[in-house]
Design a protein around this motif. Structure first.
Motif: not given
Length: 85
Positions: A17, A21, A26-29, A32, A51-52, A55, A58-59
């Protein structure tokens, strides 16, 4: 037992992760956490694991647009050869 398994999975995914990320921040909620803070925080384990994985996905999808098709094919062959699928 389920909470312990989820926490172990959360901690195990941290290196992947973090690498992904860092490449696509940009994909991090959220900001970190450090690995130590992530490992020792028992709160909301299931939500953080969810969420991990989102993400990470998405990455991967974002970075896949930048890899040539033959490289993606080699990666898929390697993953299936290792039993990852």
């Amino acid at each position: 037992m389920a909470r312990g398994r989820a926490h172990w999975q959360l901690v195990s995914l941290y290196p992947l992760w973090r690498t992904l990320t860092d490449a696509v921040p940009d994909i991090r909620l959220n900001t970190p956490p450090t690995r130590l803070a992530d490992t020792t925080d028992p709160r909301s384990t299931h939500d953080r694991l969810y969420w991990r994985t989102i993400e990470i996905r998405d990455a991967i999808l974002t970075l896949a647009d930048h890899a040539p098709p033959e490289l993606r094919g080699h990666a898929y062959d390697h993953a299936t050869g290792c039993g990852s699928f």
